[in-house]
Structure formats: C-alpha cells, structure tokens
Design an enzyme around this catalytic site. Structure first.
Site, PDB file in Angstrom:
ATOM      1  N   PRO A 199     -44.752  59.842   6.208  1.00 16.96           N
ATOM      2  CA  PRO A 199     -43.399  59.427   5.696  1.00 16.96           C
ATOM      3  C   PRO A 199     -43.412  58.227   4.997  1.00 16.96           C
ATOM      4  O   PRO A 199     -44.329  57.138   5.315  1.00 16.96           O
ATOM      5  CB  PRO A 199     -42.806  59.071   7.036  1.00 16.96           C
ATOM      6  CG  PRO A 199     -43.545  60.175   8.035  1.00 16.96           C
ATOM      7  CD  PRO A 199     -45.054  59.903   7.469  1.00 16.96           C
ATOM      8  N   GLU A 200     -42.659  57.756   3.912  1.00 13.76           N
ATOM      9  CA  GLU A 200     -42.464  56.559   3.068  1.00 13.76           C
ATOM     10  C   GLU A 200     -41.608  55.837   4.066  1.00 13.76           C
ATOM     11  O   GLU A 200     -40.708  56.112   4.770  1.00 13.76           O
ATOM     12  CB  GLU A 200     -42.136  56.946   1.860  1.00 13.76           C
ATOM     13  CG  GLU A 200     -43.218  58.090   1.119  1.00 13.76           C
ATOM     14  CD  GLU A 200     -42.969  58.322  -0.191  1.00 13.76           C
ATOM     15  OE1 GLU A 200     -42.631  57.343  -0.961  1.00 13.76           O
ATOM     16  OE2 GLU A 200     -43.550  59.550  -0.874  1.00 13.76           O
ATOM     17  N   LYS A 219     -43.899  50.901   7.094  1.00 13.00           N
ATOM     18  CA  LYS A 219     -43.625  52.018   7.685  1.00 13.00           C
ATOM     19  C   LYS A 219     -44.057  52.098   9.178  1.00 13.00           C
ATOM     20  O   LYS A 219     -44.090  52.851   9.914  1.00 13.00           O
ATOM     21  CB  LYS A 219     -44.862  52.856   6.981  1.00 13.00           C
ATOM     22  CG  LYS A 219     -44.783  53.086   5.491  1.00 13.00           C
ATOM     23  CD  LYS A 219     -45.910  54.223   4.917  1.00 13.00           C
ATOM     24  CE  LYS A 219     -45.789  54.133   3.618  1.00 13.00           C
ATOM     25  NZ  LYS A 219     -46.678  55.011   3.014  1.00 13.00           N
ATOM     26  N   CYS A 259     -38.932  64.937 -21.919  1.00 16.54           N
ATOM     27  CA  CYS A 259     -39.688  64.816 -23.457  1.00 16.54           C
ATOM     28  C   CYS A 259     -40.187  66.278 -23.494  1.00 16.54           C
ATOM     29  O   CYS A 259     -40.353  66.787 -24.635  1.00 16.54           O
ATOM     30  CB  CYS A 259     -40.539  64.052 -23.542  1.00 16.54           C
ATOM     31  SG  CYS A 259     -42.138  64.310 -22.548  1.00 16.54           S
TER      32      CYS A 259
END
Length: 279
Positions: free
Chosen positions: A2-3, A55, A250
């Site tokens: 998990p971030e 975290k 792009c």
C-alpha cells in the site's frame, strides 16, 4: 505494498470511528503485543487518535501507549459493527481493538508493536523517514535535500526511498515521473534544481489528489487512483500497467523496465519522458 495515500485513508477512517471511544476489548495473537498488554492493558484506555506517518499507521491510546503497524504487502485494517460478519477469516486476525460502536481488526499485519512515546521517537523505521508528502507541514526543501544526497540513484529508485520522502509506492512512482516529464532512469545528480523541485511538487500533488476523492466531501467513490482525472476505470492511469499500449498524450508505446535491487517494475513513455539530450 500500500502507498501513502492508502495508509492515510485507512488512518482517517479509523480515526473517525475510534477517536474518543473507550477500548472495551483488545486481542492479539502476536506474543510481543500480548506481553505489553499483560503489563499495561489496552482495554479501558481511550483512543486519542489515529494517524499515518509515511506508510506507518499509528493508534494513540491514553496513558502514553501507541500501536504502530505497517501493512507491507498483505496487511489490512477493517472496521466492523459489533456482530457484523468479517470479510476475512478469523485466523488472519492479528490485532483487534473493540469499542462500543466499532471493531477495528488488523489482518495479516507483518509489523505491529505497542510503544510508549519515548519508544516511538526512537523507533528506527520512523526515525529514518523523510518528509511525509501528505503531512500538513510537508518540508519540500528537506525532501529535495534528501533526494540530492542520493546523487547516483536512478530517480525511479530514489522516489521509493522512504528515507528521502515518505509515501510514494510503485504505482504512483511511475505516474509521478510521467506527469513530471522525467525519465525514471536518470540519476538524481542529472536533475537540475528546477527539475528536482518540480518533481517534489508533482509528487505531493499526486498523493494529495489520490487521498482527496475519498474524503468526507466526496459525493461518490469512483474506486482506484485516477491520475488522469478520467471517470472511465479503464483510463484512470497514464502509464502504470500499460506496457506496449499507446501513451495517452503522444501515442508512443509505453515501456516496461525494472529498477533497483528488488527489480521493481517501472513504466514510462520514451517520448514524454526523454533522457537527457532527448536521445
């Protein structure tokens, strides 16, 4: 893993449910926690708050006691009403904190410990953390200084170093670098002062935006991080997980590579994120 945004959302949810409530039951299958609980029982204490630091998730109890947990890859915290059926099996429970309105259950927690304030201040993993991107008092200059102190590191690796700045995980790493227009394989030393400052600014914005949609003011939860800002769940990210697909800006094919000792995956657009000199 998990971030930082995931941990901050979890802390916010736990805080709303538990803060100000008295613990009526505390259970754990982890012997080190059980030993502390036997000497300094958690039951009977008030939950004074729940917060995130990088975290790490921190539950603060009255009487100078803190529960620190780190989810790593598989850990999670769930909230249940008393009597509600759990969504995970009982044998996955590692820690349980019960108040009259709610049960907070930590499943498969690989890291959990009970500490007093002095122990918390000395805890090595917390002590080494860089500035937390989601902290109200985030120190951008200190984050830039810490990144600059890692001149030989590739930027894609350096962003994951929690000792430089705390909160970025692998998915958002690729998205941040794309939005900043930085090739992940450049070294930190190759970035100009302006490029480094812009990268830190983008990192903080991306983390804040990842948390914001889940706040109390959000009318609905769209699910998942959405760095593109698009509501279509198939178009929520710019580069992560899109190897070989056309860049949303792009049209160039997104590239997949691996970085660092852990061979963490990195996605980038070779045209929108050119190497120095554009080659």
């Amino acid at each position: 893993m998990p971030e930082g945004d995931t941990i901050h959302r979890a802390a916010s949810n736990l805080h709303r449910a538990l803060a100000g409530e008295t613990v009526v039951r505390f259970e754990t299958v982890l012997p080190p926690l059980a030993r502390v609980d036997a000497d300094r029982p958690v039951a009977g204490r008030t939950v004074e708050g729940v917060s995130a630091r990088g975290k790490h998730l921190l539950v603060r109890f009255s009487g100078d006691l803190w529960l620190r947990s780190h989810l790593r890859m598989n850990g999670s915290w769930h909230l249940y009403r008393p009597g509600e059926r759990w969504r995970r099996p009982r044998d996955a429970m590692r820690v349980l904190v019960e108040t009259r309105p709610w049960l907070a259950v930590g499943f498969d927690l690989p890291v959990a410990e009970l500490l007093d304030a002095r122990g918390l201040a000395r805890q090595p993993d917390l002590a080494r953390l860089g500035p937390d991107l989601l902290a109200p008092d985030f120190d951008a200059a200190e984050a830039e200084r810490r990144l600059r102190a890692r001149p030989a590191r590739e930027v894609g690796e350096a962003l994951l170093d929690q000792g430089a700045l705390a909160g970025v995980g692998n998915e958002l790493k690729s998205e941040i670098l794309f939005l900043a227009g930085v090739d992940p394989y450049r070294t930190v030393a190759s970035l100009s002062a302006a490029e480094l400052a812009a990268l830190v600014t983008v990192a903080r914005r991306v983390l804040l935006e990842a948390v914001a949609p889940y706040g109390a003011s959000a009318p609905t939860w769209l699910g998942g991080r959405r760095t593109t800002g698009r509501s279509n769940p198939d178009e929520r990210l710019f580069v992560y997980g899109r190897a070989g697909e056309p860049c949303r800006r792009c049209g160039a094919a997104i590239r997949l590579g691996r970085q660092g000792p852990g061979a963490r995956v990195t996605y980038h657009c070779p045209r929108c994120q050119p190497p120095p000199g554009g080659g």
